[in-house]
Design an enzyme around this catalytic site. Structure first.
Site, PDB file in Angstrom:
ATOM      1  CG  ASP A   9      -1.875   1.206   1.142  1.00  0.00           C
ATOM      2  OD1 ASP A   9      -2.401   1.453   0.051  1.00  0.00           O
ATOM      3  OD2 ASP A   9      -2.053   1.889   2.154  1.00  0.00           O
ATOM      4  CG  HIS A  36      -1.140   1.794  -4.110  1.00  0.00           C
ATOM      5  ND1 HIS A  36      -1.939   2.724  -3.496  1.00  0.00           N
ATOM      6  CD2 HIS A  36      -0.392   2.470  -5.013  1.00  0.00           C
ATOM      7  CE1 HIS A  36      -1.691   3.925  -4.012  1.00  0.00           C
ATOM      8  NE2 HIS A  36      -0.748   3.791  -4.932  1.00  0.00           N
ATOM      9  CG  HIS A  89      -6.719   2.745  -2.713  1.00  0.00           C
ATOM     10  ND1 HIS A  89      -5.852   2.456  -3.734  1.00  0.00           N
ATOM     11  CD2 HIS A  89      -5.971   2.740  -1.589  1.00  0.00           C
ATOM     12  CE1 HIS A  89      -4.641   2.316  -3.242  1.00  0.00           C
ATOM     13  NE2 HIS A  89      -4.681   2.475  -1.955  1.00  0.00           N
ATOM     14  CG  ASP A 163      -6.520   5.292   0.953  1.00  0.00           C
ATOM     15  OD1 ASP A 163      -5.631   4.654   1.553  1.00  0.00           O
ATOM     16  OD2 ASP A 163      -6.297   5.951  -0.077  1.00  0.00           O
ATOM     17  CG  HIS A 167      -1.010  13.647   5.851  1.00  0.00           C
ATOM     18  ND1 HIS A 167       0.184  12.977   5.957  1.00  0.00           N
ATOM     19  CD2 HIS A 167      -1.704  13.036   4.857  1.00  0.00           C
ATOM     20  CE1 HIS A 167       0.225  12.006   5.052  1.00  0.00           C
ATOM     21  NE2 HIS A 167      -0.910  12.017   4.382  1.00  0.00           N
ATOM     22  N   GLY A 178      -3.620  12.448   0.769  1.00  0.00           N
ATOM     23  CA  GLY A 178      -4.418  11.715   1.737  1.00  0.00           C
ATOM     24  C   GLY A 178      -5.354  12.612   2.516  1.00  0.00           C
TER      25      GLY A 178
END
Length: 283
Positions: A9, A36, A89, A163, A167, A178
């Site tokens: 991932d 991924h 994803h 997912d 941050h 993300g």
């Protein structure tokens, strides 16, 4: 040693020979390889989906083909090795078609989508380019989102996952991809899939509980004797406003701040123990 799956991932395995070796070994232990899918040589330094928006913003494009080429490759290696393959994803209509064809062939292939790739598209990216909308893989076109929703409803998609990528504000300003996904995942999906598209609540529950558990071989996702006592209580009848300052987590990088959604999570129970809210939270 207890590993239930293996994943690359964040960065896809670039060498087909290396991926074949990974899947050969994982197949010996009947463990799923979670991929991924991203051809880094093709994607390069892409920032947003390659198309109208990347042209308008003057930003490097992130082509859908960079994902689809590796989906096709990994499905072929799944056929070669017999190893269970899970596409993480997934974001494009053509990628979903590849998975649909693999399932029809009888290959052990599953896939997942995220709430943000169902709810948001590249059209949500304004000229200011809020970095809360920068994710990996990127937000795609409205047609891609519609195809993913159709795949969820017709059963091609096996799981909906967050997912979740928290941050700091500094990291996001620096371009880290993300978004925070855990605290809004159910609400986004319930609002979009159940209230707008009429999908049965039981189907959404399965996609967010039993579906992921089956892929990983976990004893979860059912309220039944012998299963872990994991329960979520939600308030379905009244909308609520998402406020980033109300998040329990330290990271606030959400694109949903100020949005009105249905399906507020009132209480979570993990292995029989209340971990968030109270059992009386919904009356």
């Amino acid at each position: 040693h207890g590993a239930v799956a293996f994943t690359d991932d964040g960065r896809g395995v670039q060498g087909a020979g290396m991926m074949r070796r990974v899947m050969d070994y994982a197949a010996q232990f009947d463990r799923v390889v979670m991929s991924h899918c991203q051809d880094e040589d093709l994607v390069g330094a892409g920032q947003v989906n390659e198309g109208v928006v990347s042209t308008r913003l003057g930003m490097l494009g992130w082509p859908a083909e960079g994902e689809e080429i590796q989906i096709a490759r990994d499905i072929a290696i799944c056929r070669l090795t017999g190893c269970p393959l899970h596409i993480q994803h997934l974001t494009t209509a053509r990628g979903l078609d590849l998975v649909r064809a693999a399932k029809a062939e009888g290959l052990p292939v599953t896939c997942e989508v995220t709430p943000h790739h169902l709810f948001l598209t590249e059209d949500n990216i304004g000229d200011d380019y809020s970095t809360s909308l920068k994710v990996n893989p990127p937000l795609r076109t409205a047609d891609d989102a519609e195809a993913l929703i159709a795949g969820v409803i017709d059963g091609t998609v096996d799981a909906i996952v967050t997912d979740h990528a928290p941050h700091t504000e500094e990291d996001k300003r620096g371009g880290a991809p993300g978004m925070v996904g855990l605290e809004t995942a159910f609400s986004v999906c319930y609002t979009k899939l159940c209230r707008e598209y009429g999908m049965p609540l039981a189907d959404l529950s399965r996609l967010m509980s039993r579906g992921p558990a089956e892929i990983l071989g976990l004893n979860k996702g059912l309220i039944a004797e012998g299963y872990d006592g994991d329960v979520v209580l939600v308030e379905l009848g009244e909308p609520y406003t998402v406020r980033r300052e109300d998040f329990a987590g330290k990271s606030k990088n959400t694109p949903y701040d100020g949005l009105s959604l249905y399906g507020r999570v009132a209480c979570t129970v993990k292995a029989g123990r209340v971990t968030y809210g109270t059992m009386e939270a919904i009356g």
